[in-house]
Design an enzyme around this catalytic site. Structure first.
Site, PDB file in Angstrom:
ATOM      1  N   LEU B 167       1.051  -1.193  -0.145  1.00 33.78           N
ATOM      2  CA  LEU B 167       0.110   0.366  -0.198  1.00 33.78           C
ATOM      3  C   LEU B 167       1.204   0.970   0.076  1.00 33.78           C
ATOM      4  O   LEU B 167       0.414   2.186  -0.818  1.00 33.78           O
ATOM      5  CB  LEU B 167      -0.644   0.346   0.853  1.00 33.78           C
ATOM      6  CG  LEU B 167      -2.033   0.965   1.367  1.00 33.78           C
ATOM      7  CD1 LEU B 167      -3.086   0.448   0.497  1.00 33.78           C
ATOM      8  CD2 LEU B 167      -2.509   1.067   2.935  1.00 33.78           C
ATOM      9  N   VAL B 170       2.487   1.950  -3.588  1.00 36.93           N
ATOM     10  CA  VAL B 170       1.305   2.511  -3.538  1.00 36.93           C
ATOM     11  C   VAL B 170       1.758   3.972  -3.278  1.00 36.93           C
ATOM     12  O   VAL B 170       1.298   5.026  -4.556  1.00 36.93           O
ATOM     13  CB  VAL B 170       0.184   1.479  -3.565  1.00 36.93           C
ATOM     14  CG1 VAL B 170      -0.889   2.114  -4.748  1.00 36.93           C
ATOM     15  CG2 VAL B 170       0.390   0.689  -4.543  1.00 36.93           C
ATOM     16  N   HIS B 171       1.669   4.099  -2.198  1.00 36.39           N
ATOM     17  CA  HIS B 171       1.393   5.735  -1.955  1.00 36.39           C
ATOM     18  C   HIS B 171       2.496   6.496  -2.925  1.00 36.39           C
ATOM     19  O   HIS B 171       2.427   8.214  -2.589  1.00 36.39           O
ATOM     20  CB  HIS B 171       1.494   5.555  -0.276  1.00 36.39           C
ATOM     21  CG  HIS B 171       1.298   6.893  -0.115  1.00 36.39           C
ATOM     22  ND1 HIS B 171       0.301   7.974   0.686  1.00 36.39           N
ATOM     23  CD2 HIS B 171       2.256   7.339   0.879  1.00 36.39           C
ATOM     24  CE1 HIS B 171       0.458   9.135   1.381  1.00 36.39           C
ATOM     25  NE2 HIS B 171       1.711   9.073   1.774  1.00 36.39           N
ATOM     26  N   ILE B 172       3.733   6.068  -1.955  1.00 37.74           N
ATOM     27  CA  ILE B 172       5.298   6.348  -2.572  1.00 37.74           C
ATOM     28  C   ILE B 172       4.760   6.948  -4.188  1.00 37.74           C
ATOM     29  O   ILE B 172       5.534   7.823  -4.034  1.00 37.74           O
ATOM     30  CB  ILE B 172       6.327   6.028  -2.640  1.00 37.74           C
ATOM     31  CG1 ILE B 172       5.893   6.334  -1.074  1.00 37.74           C
ATOM     32  CG2 ILE B 172       7.286   6.720  -3.262  1.00 37.74           C
ATOM     33  CD1 ILE B 172       6.949   4.976  -0.490  1.00 37.74           C
ATOM     34  N   ALA B 175       3.040   9.977  -5.156  1.00 40.19           N
ATOM     35  CA  ALA B 175       3.488  11.004  -5.158  1.00 40.19           C
ATOM     36  C   ALA B 175       3.928  11.218  -5.948  1.00 40.19           C
ATOM     37  O   ALA B 175       3.966  13.129  -6.207  1.00 40.19           O
ATOM     38  CB  ALA B 175       3.635  10.978  -4.149  1.00 40.19           C
TER      39      ALA B 175
END
Ligand code: HEM
Ligand code: SF4
Ligand code: SF4
Lengths: 288, 211
Positions: B167, B170-172, B175
């Site tokens: 997760l 994916v978040h990084i 960004a």
């Protein structure tokens, strides 16, 4: 317990072959519960040879002393009073300790390369200098054997006197047993020896006498002759059909490879998304 | 108000940013030290922490610290993360999301549905990691639990860790992919154009308030 070894069959957290040019004879220790008198000479011999001393404990009301395996007590006599036939009390005394499984759950679970090794003779040995103290071996063992030392945070258990066996001696407990209840030799010879003991026990009325060499863990290199082989549980909870727990297989057999590859795939997917779709940039810069 | 002179909009306060980055740093350290023990292909990561025993020793403390710091972040961002019908629509159109067709998507408020799910998955899995991690913690707590429970906790810990690590990857990536986002968390501000394009509803709200 590290001797330079050329006969390593398996090594924890290691995916390439271990030094294995030398093949040794498969060995086994056979413990005949029907001839054990519970004198604990083997416990003493174990402490003496391995030169570890447990703390003086307190009596907890039973003969088991110390009451459990510890980092210093690699073998403990377990005393069970049972009535298999009503009115006929039997005192079953089982020498507890590592079973030296052919498929060791401890080794499967251990995350530290070389902290646990299995020799081609069947002995499963902990190399404490590589141990990180995570306790996964406890999680993996079907017999609840390894113990973590409070002094150094390393895991300890019976080594089957791998140092003695490597130079052609029998384990210290075998050498000391005054009744011959513990014998040591090639696994084949020990199975034959057990067969004779079982015939004798059956003639004496123990119709369910048998050998404990559980196939669920590929057999063990410590075996028992049990008077009541149909009920191993009565011997202080000896498991009837021990296997590497499904939870441990799920963890190390399925989750580990799947999740490691999964993380790699996520990283690759991100990279190729960027390369193919390109960055998401602000389209119209606001110039007011 | 900032918008008029520099076309920059405040998105995170200084304390928001510090909170985010202390969680991020401790999370990454927890993830690297955990992975080191998860699979031999990651064991080399123990070198970052001073060897195997140190990795094993520090991991739970880092994890615990991360969790405590995360509580602050969860409280800060809780109210901005309520899921709405528009969010469900947004998720349904994930093809438009990854294909950069934002014009087809419902107007997004301060957070899009993806960001909200990141938030809620963390809110669920981090306590699970804490609970299972405490059970596995040698030598402090593990000896008090049955081996059956240890096995369950270990599997759940590994699974939950996999979910959060994937997760966060994916978040990084998000960004990095959505240009102009990183500055929101490093400098606290975003451009008005960025806000209009990616968080139109939020932009409207802010502009009204600023007048
Ligand atoms: C919340 C507090 C946490 C605690 C108390 C905790 C505790 C533990 C403990 C005790 C272990 C066993 C190894 C060791 O003793 O170091 C472990 C393993 C692990 N932890 Fe954590 N942890 C926490 C958070 C996290 C987080 C946030 C992640 C991922 C980002 C994570 C990922 C892992 C992984 C991958 C393993 C290896 C599991 C395996 O070998 O299957 N942990 N953790
Ligand atoms: S405690 Fe030591 S021997 Fe046991 S699994 Fe961990 S590293 Fe391996
Ligand atoms: S009894 Fe436990 S510690 Fe001994 S070899 Fe089997 S799994 Fe390992």
């Amino acid at each position: 317990m590290a001797l330079q070894s050329l006969d390593i069959k398996a090594r924890s957290a290691t995916t390439t072959p271990s030094p294995s040019v030398r093949e040794t004879l498969k060995v086994a220790k056979l413990i005949d519960i029907s001839t054990c008198i519970g004198c604990k000479a083997c416990q003493v011999a174990c402490m003496e040879w391995n030169d570890v001393r447990d703390k003086i404990g307190t009596n907890v009301g039973v003969y088991d002393n110390p009451p459990d395996l510890t980092e210093d007590s690699w073998t403990v006599m377990r005393f069970s009073e049972v009535e298999v036939q009503a009115g006929k009390l039997e005192w079953l005394i089982r020498k507890d300790g590592c079973m030296h499984c052919a498929e060791p759950g401890c080794l499967k679970a251990c995350p530290s390369p070389g902290a646990i090794v299995q020799y081609s003779n069947g002995i499963v040995d902990f190399h404490e200098e590589h141990c990180i103290g995570c306790g996964y071996c406890i999680t993996g063992c079907p017999f609840n054997i390894p113990r973590i030392s409070k002094k150094d945070g390393k895991a300890y258990k019976c080594s089957l006197c791998s140092d003695r066996v490597a130079v052609g001696l029998e384990p210290a407990c075998v050498k000391t047993c005054p009744t011959g209840a513990i014998v040591f030799g090639s696994k084949d010879d020990m199975i034959r020896h057990a067969d004779l003991r079982i015939i004798d026990l059956k003639q004496r009325g123990y119709s369910n006498a048998g050998l404990y060499d559980p196939p669920g863990v590929g057999g063990t290199h410590v075996m028992y002759v049990l008077q009541h082989a149909d009920m191993p549980e009565i011997y202080h909870g000896l498991p009837k059909n021990p296997t590497i727990n499904p939870m441990v297989s799920l963890w190390k057999g399925i989750a580990k490879p799947l999740m490691s590859w999964g993380l790699g795939l996520v990283a690759l997917a991100g990279f190729f998304h960027y390369v193919t779709v390109g960055p998401n940039e602000v389209k119209e810069e606001e110039e007011t | 108000m900032m918008r008029t002179d520099s076309a920059l909009i405040q998105r995170y306060t200084c304390s928001d940013r510090v909170n985010h980055w202390v969680v991020a740093i401790t999370f990454i350290l927890a993830a690297l030290s955990g992975l080191a023990l998860f699979d031999p292909i990651f064991f080399w990561l123990t070198n970052l922490f001073g060897g195997g025993p140190w990795t094993r020793i520090v991991h739970p403390y880092i994890g615990l610290l991360m969790f405590i710091l995360f509580i602050g972040m969860a409280l800060r961002f809780w109210s901005s993360n309520h899921l709405t019908a528009a969010d469900r629509q947004w998720m349904k159109q994930w093809r438009d999301v990854i294909g950069k067709h934002e014009e087809n998507l419902p107007q997004v408020g301060k957070y899009n549905a993806g960001q909200k799910y990141v938030f809620w998955i963390l809110v669920i899995t981090l306590p699970l990691l804490l609970l299972t991690g405490l059970i596995m913690w040698q030598p402090w707590f593990a000896p008090y639990f049955s081996i059956g429970l240890l096995r369950l906790a270990t599997v759940v810990h590994a699974l939950a860790a996999f979910c959060v690590i994937a997760l966060i990857m994916v978040h990084i990536y998000a960004a990095i992919w959505v240009k102009g986002s990183v500055r929101a968390m490093t400098r606290g501000t975003v451009t008005a154009a960025w806000a209009k394009q990616h968080h139109a509803a939020w932009h409207n709200e802010i502009s009204k308030g600023a007048k």
